[in-house]
Write an enzyme that holds these catalytic residues in place. Structure first.
Site, PDB file in Angstrom:
ATOM      1  N   CYS A 288       0.170   3.045   5.901  1.00 26.34           N
ATOM      2  CA  CYS A 288       0.681   1.662   6.294  1.00 26.34           C
ATOM      3  C   CYS A 288       0.758   0.657   5.397  1.00 26.34           C
ATOM      4  O   CYS A 288       0.260   1.082   4.377  1.00 26.34           O
ATOM      5  CB  CYS A 288      -0.135   1.022   7.436  1.00 26.34           C
ATOM      6  SG  CYS A 288      -1.867   0.645   6.879  1.00 26.34           S
TER       7      CYS A 288
ATOM      8  N   HIS B 149      -9.236   2.575  -2.216  1.00 33.10           N
ATOM      9  CA  HIS B 149      -7.786   2.398  -1.860  1.00 33.10           C
ATOM     10  C   HIS B 149      -7.262   1.359  -2.889  1.00 33.10           C
ATOM     11  O   HIS B 149      -6.969   0.257  -2.827  1.00 33.10           O
ATOM     12  CB  HIS B 149      -7.858   1.565  -0.628  1.00 33.10           C
ATOM     13  CG  HIS B 149      -6.267   1.211  -0.192  1.00 33.10           C
ATOM     14  ND1 HIS B 149      -4.977   1.683  -0.630  1.00 33.10           N
ATOM     15  CD2 HIS B 149      -6.073   0.389   0.882  1.00 33.10           C
ATOM     16  CE1 HIS B 149      -4.367   1.130   0.024  1.00 33.10           C
ATOM     17  NE2 HIS B 149      -4.698   0.342   0.798  1.00 33.10           N
TER      18      HIS B 149
ATOM     19  N   CYS C 108       0.897  -1.253  -0.147  1.00 34.45           N
ATOM     20  CA  CYS C 108       0.049   0.017   0.018  1.00 34.45           C
ATOM     21  C   CYS C 108       0.879   1.192  -0.098  1.00 34.45           C
ATOM     22  O   CYS C 108       0.340   2.379  -0.531  1.00 34.45           O
ATOM     23  CB  CYS C 108      -1.070   0.062   1.229  1.00 34.45           C
ATOM     24  SG  CYS C 108      -1.997  -1.188   1.460  1.00 34.45           S
TER      25      CYS C 108
END
Length: 398
Positions: A384, A354, A91
């Site tokens: 994160c 996302h 990510c």
């Protein structure tokens, strides 16, 4: 060697829902749209000769072809001579790309760098591991590339959501708090859309018409309109049946999108008479046990602030945390003792989406929009990543 690094242009695509409005576009195609949008804002830079390097995040690279970052660069019209690297830090990939770009300029290796990331989770393929040697007998299985390489922990095989449940238990965060956070994220995103807060950062994506139908344009994030408060509050828990707190509705969805940031040295800034949007003041990264990836940003942010020479966290005007889960936004705000009104003021990934390899740049792009429109000067972005890590960047609006 100590020269400043400036952001002179940013752009992102709208974020599409899983199998939604952007499903006909590959990650590379989305990346090219975002990069073309960023290039259009700085006509002073010549795409044929001024760009030294592109560093682009991408997580689900299977079936995209070699070197997705290189493909993005050439599709956007950059020179064959540009150096290209694709980053996979899950990510945090696109934020790591920005950090690497800033480091390249700081070290004197480059003067103009494109950084960002792209992802089409919709188009990530299924794998058939047994096919290489040939399945000899009985049934075989297809492995979901999104789940295997994007959403499951590589060390214990558990879904990221299982670790989000651990975070909720460890830090006493309730289902109600997570649902409230998610609803607020949607409401802030809806309000921001309505007020045009995202308009300057979003580049429309043209979708080719099917069977003679006219082309259409996707101009806004798809997910925020999907809020249904009653359904969100009644959604079943996904990762822990008894006393669970994490649901599909209070977690980020699966998405498609891309974002690009153009970085330049002070030398090029002056030579080309470019207007700087922000200066990258510093960055920091941290990691701990994989199961606690959710609160790794709280370790990275202090490192970034120290690197930026900022002693008081309260002097930061706005924070942008990637909301992989509602619990991520809640726990890092809690640990760092932040004023919630300064965090994700336009909503976050729970509502916006996302797209894994894009999100690290998307939060930086949106943070800059917030600083420009809400009167802030110093902003901190953090994200994160699976495996227990996190990255953070400090920017100062100019």
């Amino acid at each position: 060697m100590s020269q400043n690094v400036y952001i002179v242009s940013t752009a992102r695509t709208p974020i599409g829902s899983f199998q939604g409005s952007l499903s006909s576009k590959t990650a590379v195609e989305l990346g090219a749209v975002a990069l073309k949008g960023a290039l259009a804002k700085v006509p002073e830079l010549d795409a044929s000769k001024d760009f030294d390097e592109i560093i682009f995040g991408n997580v689900l690279s299977a079936n995209l072809g070699q070197a997705p970052a290189r493909q993005v660069a050439l599709a956007a019209g950059l020179s064959n001579h540009i150096v290209a690297s694709t980053v996979n830090k899950v990510c945090a990939s696109a934020m790591k790309a920005i950090i690497l770009g800033a480091q390249s300029i700081k070290c004197g290796n480059a003067d103009v760098v494109v950084a960002g990331g792209c992802e089409s989770m919709t188009n990530a393929p299924y794998y058939m591991p047994a096919a290489r040697a040939g399945a000899k007998f009985g049934q075989t299985v297809l492995v979901d590339g999104v789940e295997r390489d994007g959403l499951n922990d590589a060390y214990d095989g558990l879904a990221m959501g299982v670790h989000a449940e651990k975070c909720a238990r460890d830090w006493d965060i309730t289902r109600e708090q997570q649902d409230n956070f998610a609803i607020e994220s949607y409401q802030k995103s809806q309000k921001s859309q309505k007020e045009g807060k995202f308009d300057n950062e979003i580049v429309p994506v043209t979708i080719k018409g099917f069977r003679g139908k006219p082309d259409t344009q996707v101009t806004k994030d798809e997910e925020p309109a999907r809020l249904h408060v009653e359904k969100l509050r009644s959604a079943r828990t996904v990762f822990q049946k008894e006393n669970g707190t994490v649901t599909a509705a209070n977690a980020s969805p699966i998405n498609d999108g891309a974002a690009a940031v153009i970085l330049v040295s002070e030398k090029v800034l002056k030579e080309k008479n470019l207007k700087p949007l922000a200066i990258i003041k510093g960055w920091g990264e941290a990691a701990h046990q994989p199961a606690d990836f959710t609160w790794a940003p709280s370790l990275a942010v202090p490192k970034a602030l120290k690197h930026a020479g900022i002693e008081d966290i309260n002097s930061v005007d706005y924070f942008e945390f990637n909301e992989a889960f509602s619990v991520v936004g809640l726990v890092n705000t809690k640990i760092l003792k932040l004023d919630p009104s300064k965090v994700n003021v336009y909503g976050g990934a729970v509502a916006l989406g996302h797209p894994l390899g894009c999100s690290g740049a998307r939060v930086v792009v949106t943070l800059l929009s917030i600083l420009q429109q809400e009167g802030g000067k110093i902003g901190v972005a953090a994200i994160c990543n699976g495996g227990g890590g996190a990255s953070s960047i400090v920017i100062e609006k100019i």
